[in-house]
Write a protein that holds these residues in place. Sequence first.
Motif: not given
Length: 200
Positions: A123-146
Amino acid sequence: RIHNHSGKNNKPFIPVLSNSNNISKMTLLSRDSSVIVTSDVRGNLGPPSVLIQNPPGKNWIKDRWQAAGDMHGTAIPGQHWVILDFGADRFIQVSKVILDWEAAYANDYLIQGASSSLSSTEWCILFDAKEEKQKSFKSAKEFGQSPGVKEKTPLHVVHTIDFGTAANWCPSMRYLRVFIKKPARGWGVSLWQVDVYGLE
């Protein structure tokens, strides 16, 4: 850098992105009836195929896949994965992946690609969520109520991993895997949708 099917890996390669691909040609590739979705566990809610529904489902019970054993969200122990198989005659380059989690999301995961048979693939890594240098690729948002809890808890936690162009460090992929190392909260991880954009 290449990684094996077990999910064990070394520090990922951090690419320099090329702008040679035309962004206007990037399309949503995953909401296609020919794509096959599998997972390591079935969980207690929907099958993994719900992750590429078109349009996405809204039923809190039937339209989520989760690595949990009951309606309390009790986590199935261990690391977990879902794999999208785009087909033997379909090879893609990924520009963006959107992970629509429920409140039971993860912050420690890999997005990986492969082109060969899963019985022997690496497997080739596209993205590692814990890799500091890749964090700029990621954005996050939340909505709704469970509906499953009384306190304020989002129904959706959406992670958008946007490379800005085709991820040419993992070219000609047939398979995409979301490899979840551990949940961010006490529950077993739960996903509504996995959307994959890119080029064929």
